[in-house]
Design a protein around this motif. Sequence first.
Motif, PDB file in Angstrom:
ATOM      1  N   GLY A 198       0.842  -1.152   0.028  1.00 50.72           N
ATOM      2  CA  GLY A 198      -0.014  -0.055   0.091  1.00 50.72           C
ATOM      3  C   GLY A 198       0.788   1.379   0.078  1.00 50.72           C
ATOM      4  N   GLY A 199       2.079   1.156   1.018  1.00 54.44           N
ATOM      5  CA  GLY A 199       2.855   2.563   0.795  1.00 54.44           C
ATOM      6  C   GLY A 199       3.540   2.732  -0.380  1.00 54.44           C
ATOM      7  N   ILE A 200       4.078   1.468  -1.031  1.00 59.17           N
ATOM      8  CA  ILE A 200       4.777   1.722  -2.309  1.00 59.17           C
ATOM      9  C   ILE A 200       3.933   2.354  -3.256  1.00 59.17           C
ATOM     10  CG2 ILE A 200       6.249   0.469  -3.903  1.00 59.17           C
ATOM     11  CD1 ILE A 200       7.136  -1.339  -1.600  1.00 59.17           C
ATOM     12  N   ALA A 201       2.887   1.626  -3.587  1.00 60.51           N
ATOM     13  CA  ALA A 201       1.790   1.937  -4.473  1.00 60.51           C
ATOM     14  C   ALA A 201       1.432   3.411  -4.469  1.00 60.51           C
ATOM     15  CB  ALA A 201       0.737   0.987  -4.815  1.00 60.51           C
ATOM     16  N   ARG A 202       1.176   3.700  -3.096  1.00 58.25           N
ATOM     17  CA  ARG A 202       1.039   5.232  -3.148  1.00 58.25           C
ATOM     18  C   ARG A 202       2.133   6.166  -3.353  1.00 58.25           C
ATOM     19  NH1 ARG A 202      -4.441   6.828  -2.753  1.00 58.25           N
ATOM     20  NH2 ARG A 202      -4.563   8.791  -1.416  1.00 58.25           N
ATOM     21  N   VAL A 203       3.129   5.975  -3.195  1.00 64.58           N
ATOM     22  CA  VAL A 203       4.244   7.050  -3.627  1.00 64.58           C
ATOM     23  C   VAL A 203       4.118   7.028  -5.207  1.00 64.58           C
ATOM     24  CG1 VAL A 203       6.795   6.918  -3.981  1.00 64.58           C
ATOM     25  CG2 VAL A 203       5.956   6.162  -1.828  1.00 64.58           C
ATOM     26  N   GLY A 204       4.053   5.924  -5.916  1.00 69.11           N
ATOM     27  CA  GLY A 204       3.814   6.142  -7.572  1.00 69.11           C
ATOM     28  C   GLY A 204       2.951   6.853  -7.909  1.00 69.11           C
ATOM     29  N   SER A 205       1.665   6.631  -7.544  1.00 72.82           N
ATOM     30  CA  SER A 205       0.229   7.138  -7.893  1.00 72.82           C
ATOM     31  C   SER A 205       0.251   8.848  -7.491  1.00 72.82           C
ATOM     32  CB  SER A 205      -0.812   6.630  -7.184  1.00 72.82           C
ATOM     33  OG  SER A 205      -0.747   6.840  -5.776  1.00 72.82           O
ATOM     34  N   ALA A 206       0.825   9.151  -6.225  1.00 69.87           N
ATOM     35  CA  ALA A 206       1.004  10.461  -5.443  1.00 69.87           C
ATOM     36  C   ALA A 206       1.828  11.303  -6.345  1.00 69.87           C
ATOM     37  CB  ALA A 206       1.213  10.466  -4.183  1.00 69.87           C
ATOM     38  N   THR A 207       2.983  10.608  -7.027  1.00 73.17           N
ATOM     39  CA  THR A 207       3.970  11.611  -7.479  1.00 73.17           C
ATOM     40  C   THR A 207       3.434  11.743  -9.131  1.00 73.17           C
ATOM     41  OG1 THR A 207       5.920  10.492  -6.400  1.00 73.17           O
ATOM     42  CG2 THR A 207       6.300  11.504  -8.338  1.00 73.17           C
TER      43      THR A 207
END
Length: 343
Positions: A146-155
Amino acid sequence: MSGQNASHPVSDDDITPLQQMVSSCSGAFITSLLVTPLDVIKIRLQAQKNPLFKGKYFVYSNGLMDHLCVCENGWSRAHGHFSGTFDAFYKIVRCEGIRALWSGLPPTLVMAVPATMIYFTGYDQLCAVLRRRMGEQAHWAPLLAGGIARVGSATVISPLELIRTKLQSQKQSYQELSHCIRSAVEAEGWWSLWRGLGPTLLRDVPFSAMYWFNYERSKSWLCEHYQSSEATFSITFSCGAVSGSVAAIVTLPFDVVKTRRQVQLGELQASNLLSKSSSSTFSVMRRIVAHDGFKGLFAGFFPRLVKVAPACAIMISSYEFGKSFFHKHNQERRLRLLQTNNT
């Protein structure tokens, strides 16, 4: 989500990444339409400034500058200071009309599709890989994925979120917004479009990690408790709402900082109000606490909570429903192929 536990038979190996993307988009449009008014109110509450000048009233306060009008006849056409969620709702509708509650909706919809596709599909793919590699520690896979996927989408969608925040915090035309963005890029470079990414990641990465971990654990527990072989709509809906609410409360201070920094776009080139050293996430937090007290870090608490709970519930329920639909569709197609080959 990844179907590696006994409580949820839908495996990500049974559906394609494209089918995961389609499933993730189904609730994005509905969610955006329903929660944008709450997002507008939350941002107005977070962005407003407190001091009022004697004899004048705010038309509206957007965190960028204070728009004033003189009260000559005892009546003011201004919003005034928003004292709370319902007060903000009433004053925005009265002064700007009901459509103002959906300001920033076009970039919200444009954001919803790529962000949801990257986030949900990335989570499922990462979670499946981590679960296979972590073995006995696989219950921690949702937290990491969840944390790693959020970094990509938020950026990826950070510039679009900045534009949405500007439209919601101040009533202005797209031409005015375009001029504001061009001026900021000329003065500060393209990195200015990622203003607020730091506090966004500080808010969204722990939010996603907590959300997915709590969601998967609570979903498994409820499936076992009700002796259900598959997570039902009511289970996914309730688990999504509760998990989203908990994560939203914990990360709200970073949401306030993100809003404050993003609505400052265009202000910096007009006046040197913030330096690089004083615009860090924790510096902004200290200023908020000094000016508004500790409660200032939780501005917009109620609309954020009311927004996040149904948004998470709708999003995860529609996603799980879509995955189940494609899972059954793929099974039926394989069965038809087997029957055709046998005949």
